[in-house]
Design a protein around this motif. Structure first.
Motif, mmCIF file in Angstrom:
data_model
loop_
_atom_site.group_PDB
_atom_site.id
_atom_site.type_symbol
_atom_site.label_atom_id
_atom_site.label_comp_id
_atom_site.label_asym_id
_atom_site.label_seq_id
_atom_site.Cartn_x
_atom_site.Cartn_y
_atom_site.Cartn_z
ATOM 1 N N PRO B 484 32.008 42.025 53.260
ATOM 2 C CA PRO B 484 32.081 43.018 52.512
ATOM 3 C C PRO B 484 33.148 42.586 51.279
ATOM 4 N N ALA B 485 35.169 42.734 52.243
ATOM 5 C CA ALA B 485 36.205 43.056 51.347
ATOM 6 C C ALA B 485 36.587 41.448 50.726
ATOM 7 N N LYS B 486 35.371 40.505 50.905
ATOM 8 C CA LYS B 486 35.509 38.957 49.688
ATOM 9 C C LYS B 486 35.811 40.235 48.383
ATOM 10 N N THR B 487 34.220 40.430 48.306
ATOM 11 C CA THR B 487 34.652 41.128 46.539
ATOM 12 C C THR B 487 34.988 42.650 46.572
ATOM 13 N N ALA B 488 35.568 43.131 47.692
ATOM 14 C CA ALA B 488 35.936 44.415 47.563
ATOM 15 C C ALA B 488 37.175 44.558 46.218
ATOM 16 N N HIS B 489 36.910 45.793 45.576
ATOM 17 C CA HIS B 489 37.837 45.615 44.284
ATOM 18 C C HIS B 489 39.236 46.573 44.786
ATOM 19 N N PHE B 490 39.849 45.956 46.327
ATOM 20 C CA PHE B 490 40.625 47.358 46.020
ATOM 21 C C PHE B 490 41.389 46.083 47.849
ATOM 22 N N CYS B 491 43.101 46.182 48.434
ATOM 23 C CA CYS B 491 43.635 44.956 49.200
ATOM 24 C C CYS B 491 43.566 46.298 50.043
ATOM 25 N N SER B 492 44.152 45.375 51.130
ATOM 26 C CA SER B 492 44.508 46.519 52.067
ATOM 27 C C SER B 492 46.433 47.196 52.233
ATOM 28 N N MET B 493 46.850 46.618 51.153
ATOM 29 C CA MET B 493 48.272 47.396 50.920
ATOM 30 C C MET B 493 48.061 48.987 50.592
ATOM 31 N N CYS B 494 47.287 49.247 49.532
ATOM 32 C CA CYS B 494 46.924 49.793 48.534
ATOM 33 C C CYS B 494 45.834 51.341 49.505
ATOM 34 N N GLY B 495 45.008 50.536 49.632
ATOM 35 C CA GLY B 495 43.277 50.660 50.167
ATOM 36 C C GLY B 495 42.592 50.802 49.570
ATOM 37 N N PRO B 496 41.365 51.757 49.854
ATOM 38 C CA PRO B 496 40.175 51.425 48.579
ATOM 39 C C PRO B 496 40.159 52.741 47.594
ATOM 40 N N LYS B 497 41.012 54.215 48.015
ATOM 41 C CA LYS B 497 41.118 55.435 47.069
ATOM 42 C C LYS B 497 42.257 54.863 45.670
ATOM 43 N N PHE B 498 43.301 53.579 45.747
ATOM 44 C CA PHE B 498 43.674 53.847 45.040
ATOM 45 C C PHE B 498 44.141 52.065 44.657
ATOM 46 N N CYS B 499 44.136 51.700 43.111
ATOM 47 C CA CYS B 499 44.181 50.084 43.622
ATOM 48 C C CYS B 499 44.914 50.177 41.817
ATOM 49 N N SER B 500 46.874 49.986 42.666
ATOM 50 C CA SER B 500 47.293 49.279 40.842
ATOM 51 C C SER B 500 47.074 48.436 40.028
ATOM 52 N N MET B 501 46.178 46.715 40.886
ATOM 53 C CA MET B 501 44.939 46.348 39.555
ATOM 54 C C MET B 501 44.144 46.807 38.776
ATOM 55 N N ARG B 502 43.326 47.869 39.445
ATOM 56 C CA ARG B 502 42.443 48.411 38.837
ATOM 57 C C ARG B 502 43.102 49.274 37.939
ATOM 58 N N ILE B 503 44.182 49.923 37.832
ATOM 59 C CA ILE B 503 45.123 50.986 36.624
ATOM 60 C C ILE B 503 45.060 49.695 35.561
ATOM 61 N N SER B 504 45.203 48.964 35.672
ATOM 62 C CA SER B 504 45.745 47.433 34.775
ATOM 63 C C SER B 504 44.689 47.440 33.696
ATOM 64 N N ALA B 505 42.926 47.344 34.861
ATOM 65 C CA ALA B 505 42.399 47.564 33.593
ATOM 66 C C ALA B 505 42.179 48.625 32.702
ATOM 67 N N ASP B 506 42.610 49.334 32.998
ATOM 68 C CA ASP B 506 42.471 50.331 32.537
ATOM 69 C C ASP B 506 43.695 50.674 30.825
ATOM 70 N N VAL B 507 44.184 50.320 31.450
ATOM 71 C CA VAL B 507 45.861 49.617 30.220
ATOM 72 C C VAL B 507 44.656 48.972 29.128
ATOM 73 N N ARG B 508 44.572 47.961 29.365
ATOM 74 C CA ARG B 508 43.573 46.682 28.741
ATOM 75 C C ARG B 508 42.808 47.899 27.532
ATOM 76 N N ALA B 509 41.774 48.499 28.465
ATOM 77 C CA ALA B 509 40.954 49.115 27.347
ATOM 78 C C ALA B 509 41.774 50.090 26.149
ATOM 79 N N TYR B 510 42.640 50.220 27.233
ATOM 80 C CA TYR B 510 43.073 51.541 26.008
ATOM 81 C C TYR B 510 44.472 51.317 25.419
ATOM 82 N N ALA B 511 45.651 49.673 25.670
ATOM 83 C CA ALA B 511 45.062 48.681 24.268
ATOM 84 C C ALA B 511 45.028 48.307 23.386
ATOM 85 N N ALA B 512 42.784 48.046 23.791
ATOM 86 C CA ALA B 512 42.055 47.469 22.579
ATOM 87 C C ALA B 512 41.629 48.543 22.026
ATOM 88 N N GLU B 513 41.592 50.100 22.486
ATOM 89 C CA GLU B 513 41.045 51.185 22.276
ATOM 90 C C GLU B 513 42.157 51.528 20.707
#
Lengths: 552, 552
Positions: B484-513
């Motif tokens: 399952p983890a092979k496609t999981a959108h998180f890694c063991s450094m931050c855990g499932p609840k929070f992920c810095s990579m995910r936030i970067s996606a939000d940044v792109r959306a924000y910048a786009a808007e």
């Protein structure tokens, strides 16, 4: 803590490193620890020692009781303009016990320590609430230091494991450790670590603050953050990473990156700024933060929340925009009498490394630079301790004062005990290579002692002088018969029949007999023979049997 | 060879590297192998491939039969002035099939290959007697190459093991291998290796010559050496290390060193010179040697027999005196139409590395430099693959064309299969880091592809694009649930609840808007808010709750 006593006590590593014993330099009421390596030829070499009482056979170790609070007996000057910090005292011309301890430890003059701290070019992370500390200095005029990150996470690991990781990391040479715990029991884990840590301990308070709001960055407030900082300050944390340079207006600069924002703290603050469309509370409340730090003498480690996460993003606009802001914050903190270091990348190709140091020194008043690697390439997950050791050695040579280690698990998972050791040893290599390149007065002694032992086939000494005696011995014994070989005048590369090292001994004898000292002497001495040879050379030069066909 | 067939056939490694398959570029009658990495997003990346037919599922592998002699069908121009060499042909303006093959392999123009070879700034080690070879080029304008040393010794290992080590080393990226066998069955071991080697093979003929005189250097003669060279030339050895620069008059210059002479070949010749008090027969018969090399197109690897064996001895008079002589010999060899590379240290602190490259280029007409590391410190036996990778990356950035790998067993014992892999991967890191720093046109593609996969949580692609997919996957799976983890959108450094990579996606959306592109746009957009913030900042700046006593 009792419920965890048993397993904690059970797992902490004590006892001297193979071939060494604890030795203390005494300066007035101060006892400076050293690792004394005992050689088979009767000599010994004293080395800088970060391992604390755990490697002292005369010390009683109780993880529940913690280490003896030795610094409680040390002189504590009065605050200067409200700041009770090494910086404030250094500026006031005061040489503290911490500075004296460090001078003896580094083998330099105490006045150099004071002046570098006063100048803001070196820091001594030493919270008054951490009396178990053996003070260390971080600055480019001194030995390059290394930090080891530990800390449990949402996914795994226990308090006992984390304490052991701290003891284990300092045993092999970690100068400071950072507790990056993000899971349960953060406060208790840190308490265990602080009371047992002989080295400076750093944290990233935003991690615990985030736990208090159940992992939702948008719920963070200045008050929650401030109270978390004070909670950690009271426990004795020596330095704290604060990502106060991640400004709202910089966040969109990361939008076109290959890897966006990879700093956890950086992305937390970016998320907060975007959600509230306000400037970071770490930036707007920075003065208040400085007042807290000034009371405890906590050192700022100004975080690079917008550091590059890949070779492609190195040295870009987002990274350097934040660095300029860190420069402004450095001036504010130092104005409050608070010590500052600056965190650096990350992922940087070799040809872009030096620029990072040059800019940091220019923009941040030469505050000590503290970098994570950097990785010189992205293509080797599972070997990022090596990809980053290359960058780390180069950036340290250029002036970086402390290197944050990277383990083989970087980008893949959490380091275990072996990974921590591998990361620490690898970074001791990078730091020492830089000490040699920078010409630190004492650095080469160890290389020379080990090389001499190698040349004289003192295998045991070669092992014991190395960064990891156990593994060196183990590798040797894999191909060579164990005990006899320890003094054998040959090694497995050439075998018993012939040995290049032995021939070198003959060379010395020859040189001694013939009294040949310089190339010129020799030139003269054998000019005649050479002439004869050349003649011979010319005669026989033009025919040689070649058993090959035209096809070839 | 039949007696050894079984175990040899049993141990050779075949099959593609995880996630990749063999792909061939076709240029006229030439088929250039590539490693094609297949990505989960449907894209693919083709990489330089040294692994030969062993990773081609359509190839039939028989170690007894050896590889197909593909080069027998290639054009072979007539000798030019007696030299049937790539150098002679390049000077004559001829672009050989080997040059065409290499141009396609490196992704450069065939004329660049020809001109660099003609200039003597690049070499193509390709003995006419080694038709199984997939030609490679060694020169600073091209990808940095790495060599892996294998070979049995008086102490241990079998022919089967050595063949497997060769296959294993090239599987992970070794561009050439050197057979340094010193024990029994040298000839037979080499025959097995040559017939199965898709990469250039180098040797040090003096090692076998020494066996012929029962390990007594003083019994060596030019005739024994010459016949040994011819024996090896007939087997197809592509390049040979010749320590012809160890002159009698230089030997005493090593007397005062910390580690004397550490080169095995160098010390053999030093012993001979001292015993006979004559100049080295390798030097006095060098012209004859050139004639042999010119017939087979064997490339000289002029050995640095007086290289430093410790940090203390780096860049000393003995080392540079020999280098000057290697410069003279380079001119003689090139005059005979023979290709030349120059071997370099060894042990060198970082600040003395660049001088080695500068001097070599000045004294040796920019002949390709081929260095062993160098180790940047002596204090880490068992980690010398790392101490030397630091030096190797730096010296390659400065212009070294090929790096000889160092394994974790250096100075301690003989490398086993795992050590060979670790050494090769470590040196691919150093070589690639240098390719990035030198701005090789295609180098960064792989870093970018892997970083993009990392950012997009394409774990499988991240593994398969790495230098060692197996270990990367293994480390990841240690802390994370496997599939399952092979496609999981998180890694063991931050855990499932929070992920810095995910936030970067939000940044792109924000910048786009918000259509924010540059720092200036944003500056303008939020100037107002900033003003408001500053006001607030000033008001609340000066009081904060501090629950700490005066003692602190």
């Amino acid at each position: 803590m009792s419920s965890r006593t048993a397993d904690t006590a059970a797992t902490v590593t004590t006892g001297p490193i193979e071939g060494s014993s604890k030795h203390y330099l005494t300066v007035e009421h101060l006892r400076i620890p050293q690792r004394r390596v005992h050689l088979t030829n009767g000599e010994h070499l004293d080395l800088y020692d970060t391992s604390g009482p755990y490697t002292d056979t005369t010390a009683t170790i109780s993880v529940e009781a913690g280490l003896a609070p030795t610094r409680n007996d040390w002189d504590r000057p009065d605050p200067v303009d409200g700041a009770a910090t090494q910086l404030a005292w250094a500026r006031a011309g005061i040489i503290t016990d911490e500075m004296r301890f460090i001078a003896a430890r580094e083998g330099v003059d105490a006045e150099l320590v004071r002046s570098e701290v006063a100048r803001g070019r070196a820091v001594i992370p030493a919270n008054h609430r951490h009396p178990e500390l053996e003070p260390t200095i971080i600055g480019k005029q001194f030995l390059v230091k290394i930090n080891a990150n530990i800390g449990n996470s949402a996914v795994s690991s226990s308090i006992a494991e984390e304490v052991e990781k701290m003891v284990w990391a300092t045993r092999w040479g970690a100068d400071t450790i950072m507790d990056l715990s993000t899971g349960k029991d953060i406060h208790q884990t840190r308490e265990w670590i602080m009371r047992n840590a002989p080295v400076p301990v750093g944290t990233v308070p935003i991690y615990q603050a985030l736990e208090k709001v159940n992992g939702d960055p948008t719920k963070l407030t200045w008050e929650i953050y401030r109270d978390t900082v004070i909670e950690q300050a009271e426990q004795g944390v020596d330095y704290m990473t604060v990502h106060a340079g991640v400004l709202l207006r910089y966040v969109p600069l990361t939008a076109k990156r290959v890897t966006g924002i990879v700093s956890r703290g950086g992305s937390i603050m970016a998320a907060w700024c975007l959600a509230h469309h306000e400037e970071s509370f770490l930036y707007t409340h920075f003065d208040e933060l400085c007042e807290v730090f000034a009371r405890y003498d906590i050192t700022f480690s100004l975080g690079d929340g917008l550091r590059p996460g890949s070779i492609a993003d190195a040295n870009d606009e987002a990274q350097f925009a934040e660095l300029r802001t860190l420069g402004e914050l450095t001036a504010i903190a130092q104005h409050h009498g608070v010590q500052v270091m600056i965190e650096g990348p990350g992922h940087v190709p070799m040809h872009k490394i030096v620029e990072n140091v040059r800019l940091e020194e220019e923009l941040c008043n030469e505050a000590p630079f503290y970098t994570l690697g950097p990785l010189a390439t992205d293509i080797a997950p599972a070997y990022d301790h090596i990809t980053s050791a290359i960058g780390a050695a180069m950036i340290a040579q250029a002036g970086t004062a402390m290197l944050c280690y990277v383990t083989p698990k970087e980008h893949l998972g959490l380091p275990n005990r072996d990974d921590v050791k591998t990361g620490v040893i690898t970074y001791k290599i990078a730091a020492h290579a830089a000490d040699l390149a920078k010409g630190h007065p004492n650095a080469q002694q160890r290389d020379d002692a080990l090389s001499k032992a190698r040349f004289e086939f003192r295998w045991t000494d070669q092992f014991n002088l190395s960064l990891d005696p156990d593994t060196a011995r183990e590798y040797h014994d894999e191909t060579m018969p164990a005990e006899p070989a320890k003094t054998a005048h040959f090694c497995s590369m050439c075998g018993p029949k012939f040995c290049s090292m032995r021939i070198s001994a003959d060379v010395r004898a020859y040189a001694a007999e013939n009294g040949l000292e310089t190339a010129e002497d020799i030139e003269a001495k054998i000019a005649a023979e050479m002439a004869a040879k050349s003649a011979e050379f010319a005669e026989q030069g033009n025919h040689v049997y070649l058993p090959i066909t035209e096809k070839v």
